[in-house]
Design a protein around this motif. Structure first.
Motif, mmCIF file in Angstrom:
data_model
loop_
_atom_site.group_PDB
_atom_site.id
_atom_site.type_symbol
_atom_site.label_atom_id
_atom_site.label_comp_id
_atom_site.label_asym_id
_atom_site.label_seq_id
_atom_site.Cartn_x
_atom_site.Cartn_y
_atom_site.Cartn_z
ATOM 1 N N ILE A 268 0.848 -1.197 0.000
ATOM 2 C CA ILE A 268 0.000 0.000 0.000
ATOM 3 C C ILE A 268 0.877 1.239 0.000
ATOM 4 O O ILE A 268 1.819 1.354 0.785
ATOM 5 C CB ILE A 268 -0.936 -0.002 1.235
ATOM 6 C CG1 ILE A 268 -1.883 -1.199 1.154
ATOM 7 C CG2 ILE A 268 -1.715 1.309 1.315
ATOM 8 C CD1 ILE A 268 -2.720 -1.410 2.389
ATOM 9 N N ASP A 269 0.543 2.172 -0.880
ATOM 10 C CA ASP A 269 1.245 3.453 -0.951
ATOM 11 C C ASP A 269 0.543 4.412 0.019
ATOM 12 O O ASP A 269 -0.404 5.089 -0.350
ATOM 13 C CB ASP A 269 1.208 3.983 -2.384
ATOM 14 C CG ASP A 269 2.018 5.246 -2.565
ATOM 15 O OD1 ASP A 269 2.799 5.610 -1.667
ATOM 16 O OD2 ASP A 269 1.848 5.890 -3.625
ATOM 17 N N TYR A 270 1.001 4.430 1.265
ATOM 18 C CA TYR A 270 0.348 5.247 2.289
ATOM 19 C C TYR A 270 0.563 6.725 2.020
ATOM 20 O O TYR A 270 1.671 7.160 1.712
ATOM 21 C CB TYR A 270 0.886 4.897 3.681
ATOM 22 C CG TYR A 270 0.558 3.494 4.099
ATOM 23 C CD1 TYR A 270 -0.692 3.175 4.607
ATOM 24 C CD2 TYR A 270 1.490 2.476 3.958
ATOM 25 C CE1 TYR A 270 -1.008 1.874 4.970
ATOM 26 C CE2 TYR A 270 1.188 1.174 4.325
ATOM 27 C CZ TYR A 270 -0.071 0.884 4.822
ATOM 28 O OH TYR A 270 -0.375 -0.403 5.172
ATOM 29 N N LYS A 271 -0.507 7.478 2.135
ATOM 30 C CA LYS A 271 -0.455 8.932 1.996
ATOM 31 C C LYS A 271 -0.552 9.535 3.387
ATOM 32 O O LYS A 271 -1.085 8.920 4.311
ATOM 33 C CB LYS A 271 -1.613 9.437 1.130
ATOM 34 C CG LYS A 271 -1.667 8.821 -0.260
ATOM 35 C CD LYS A 271 -0.425 9.124 -1.053
ATOM 36 C CE LYS A 271 -0.525 8.527 -2.455
ATOM 37 N NZ LYS A 271 0.726 8.481 -3.132
ATOM 38 N N CYS A 272 -0.104 10.756 3.528
ATOM 39 C CA CYS A 272 -0.224 11.465 4.794
ATOM 40 C C CYS A 272 -1.709 11.507 5.192
ATOM 41 O O CYS A 272 -2.587 11.672 4.351
ATOM 42 C CB CYS A 272 0.334 12.874 4.638
ATOM 43 S SG CYS A 272 0.237 13.852 6.149
ATOM 44 N N PHE B 270 -0.651 21.739 11.062
ATOM 45 C CA PHE B 270 0.234 20.731 10.489
ATOM 46 C C PHE B 270 -0.444 19.975 9.344
ATOM 47 O O PHE B 270 -0.511 18.758 9.364
ATOM 48 C CB PHE B 270 0.660 19.725 11.572
ATOM 49 C CG PHE B 270 1.352 20.356 12.741
ATOM 50 C CD1 PHE B 270 2.712 20.558 12.717
ATOM 51 C CD2 PHE B 270 0.633 20.762 13.851
ATOM 52 C CE1 PHE B 270 3.357 21.144 13.792
ATOM 53 C CE2 PHE B 270 1.269 21.354 14.932
ATOM 54 C CZ PHE B 270 2.637 21.548 14.904
ATOM 55 N N PRO B 271 -0.956 20.686 8.350
ATOM 56 C CA PRO B 271 -1.683 19.981 7.276
ATOM 57 C C PRO B 271 -0.771 19.126 6.403
ATOM 58 O O PRO B 271 0.386 19.457 6.186
ATOM 59 C CB PRO B 271 -2.307 21.116 6.468
ATOM 60 C CG PRO B 271 -1.406 22.283 6.701
ATOM 61 C CD PRO B 271 -0.905 22.119 8.122
ATOM 62 N N CYS B 272 -1.338 18.024 5.934
ATOM 63 C CA CYS B 272 -0.586 17.137 5.047
ATOM 64 C C CYS B 272 -0.163 17.833 3.765
ATOM 65 O O CYS B 272 0.853 17.482 3.190
ATOM 66 C CB CYS B 272 -1.426 15.913 4.696
ATOM 67 S SG CYS B 272 -1.556 14.743 6.049
ATOM 68 N N GLY B 273 -0.895 18.813 3.316
ATOM 69 C CA GLY B 273 -0.564 19.520 2.083
ATOM 70 C C GLY B 273 0.761 20.242 2.140
ATOM 71 O O GLY B 273 1.300 20.656 1.130
ATOM 72 N N ASP B 274 1.306 20.397 3.334
ATOM 73 C CA ASP B 274 2.579 21.099 3.490
ATOM 74 C C ASP B 274 3.776 20.172 3.370
ATOM 75 O O ASP B 274 4.864 20.482 3.813
ATOM 76 C CB ASP B 274 2.640 21.810 4.847
ATOM 77 C CG ASP B 274 1.756 23.028 4.900
ATOM 78 O OD1 ASP B 274 1.243 23.430 3.844
ATOM 79 O OD2 ASP B 274 1.580 23.577 6.004
ATOM 80 N N ASP B 275 3.596 18.997 2.751
ATOM 81 C CA ASP B 275 4.692 18.039 2.616
ATOM 82 C C ASP B 275 5.829 18.549 1.743
ATOM 83 O O ASP B 275 6.949 18.113 1.874
ATOM 84 C CB ASP B 275 4.198 16.708 2.045
ATOM 85 C CG ASP B 275 3.587 15.838 3.129
ATOM 86 O OD1 ASP B 275 3.712 16.180 4.310
ATOM 87 O OD2 ASP B 275 2.997 14.818 2.781
ATOM 88 N N LYS B 276 5.551 19.462 0.835
ATOM 89 C CA LYS B 276 6.611 19.977 -0.027
ATOM 90 C C LYS B 276 7.444 20.978 0.753
ATOM 91 O O LYS B 276 6.923 21.898 1.366
ATOM 92 C CB LYS B 276 6.028 20.659 -1.264
ATOM 93 C CG LYS B 276 5.392 19.691 -2.218
ATOM 94 C CD LYS B 276 4.972 20.378 -3.483
ATOM 95 C CE LYS B 276 4.394 19.364 -4.446
ATOM 96 N NZ LYS B 276 3.991 19.969 -5.692
ATOM 97 N N VAL B 277 8.736 20.782 0.731
ATOM 98 C CA VAL B 277 9.647 21.691 1.416
ATOM 99 C C VAL B 277 9.963 22.846 0.483
ATOM 100 O O VAL B 277 10.386 22.649 -0.649
ATOM 101 C CB VAL B 277 10.950 20.961 1.818
ATOM 102 C CG1 VAL B 277 11.924 21.926 2.442
ATOM 103 C CG2 VAL B 277 10.633 19.809 2.752
ATOM 104 N N VAL B 278 9.723 24.039 0.965
ATOM 105 C CA VAL B 278 10.027 25.225 0.169
ATOM 106 C C VAL B 278 11.420 25.680 0.541
ATOM 107 O O VAL B 278 11.715 25.933 1.699
ATOM 108 C CB VAL B 278 9.003 26.352 0.441
ATOM 109 C CG1 VAL B 278 9.344 27.584 -0.354
ATOM 110 C CG2 VAL B 278 7.608 25.863 0.118
ATOM 111 N N SER B 279 12.263 25.772 -0.437
ATOM 112 C CA SER B 279 13.647 26.133 -0.189
ATOM 113 C C SER B 279 13.899 27.571 -0.603
ATOM 114 O O SER B 279 13.393 28.035 -1.621
ATOM 115 C CB SER B 279 14.567 25.210 -0.988
ATOM 116 O OG SER B 279 15.890 25.641 -0.871
ATOM 117 N N ALA B 280 14.683 28.254 0.207
ATOM 118 C CA ALA B 280 15.035 29.626 -0.132
ATOM 119 C C ALA B 280 16.155 29.661 -1.167
ATOM 120 O O ALA B 280 16.407 30.684 -1.786
ATOM 121 C CB ALA B 280 15.482 30.367 1.126
#
Length: 153
Positions: free
Chosen positions: A14-18, A119-129
């Motif tokens: 299973i490909d578990y999602k947040c 702490f929403p799951c949608g914030d999984d992408k790390v934004v880099s400066a």
């Protein structure tokens, strides 16, 4: 909530999602004889699959059945399996789903559970400066060459 969104299956197939959860929610994991369930201390130990002492807590050993985990307070909770390469999905030794006896794609056996609106799951992408400048090399060289030609003509 069930970890798999259905009946609580905890498996490499299973490909578990947040999972977005609320404070006080309970998450059900069904741990069979081929897996275990650890709660990781933080994102780093989760990402690196570090099960060293103090980095993860065993919640269920192989074959211990259903485990219900209470999401007591807001934050991120990380869970994984330490059996073989299940956490990282580096399954070089086998290419099928041993749990169900059929050929299937294998996924890392880990899941993040996000509790609370901060702490929403949608914030999984790390934004880099940092800015990736590797694709700017050729345009900068061309611009410099054009400027040089204009100055010397």
């Amino acid at each position: 909530h069930f970890v798999d969104g259905n009946i609580g299956v905890w498996s490499t197939s299973i490909d578990y999602k947040c999972i977005d959860a609320d404070e006080g929610d309970e998450i059900v994991f069904r741990v069979n004889e081929n897996h275990n369930l650890y709660q990781m201390v933080n994102a780093d130990t989760y990402d690196s699959c570090n099960f060293d002492s103090g980095k993860a807590t065993l919640l269920a050993g192989p074959g211990e059945g259903e485990r219900t985990v209470n999401m007591g307070s807001p934050g991120n909770y990380y869970f994984s399996c330490s059996v073989g390469a299940h956490c990282s999905n580096a399954h070089d030794d086998h290419g099928d789903d041993h749990d169900h006896g059929n050929v299937a794609k294998l996924y890392p056996q880990k899941v993040r559970i996000s509790v609370g609106k901060d702490f929403p799951c949608g914030d999984d992408k790390v934004v880099s400066a940092a800015v990736d400048t590797s694709n700017l090399v050729l345009p900068v060289i061309c611009f410099a060459w054009i400027c040089r030609k204009m100055m010397w003509s």
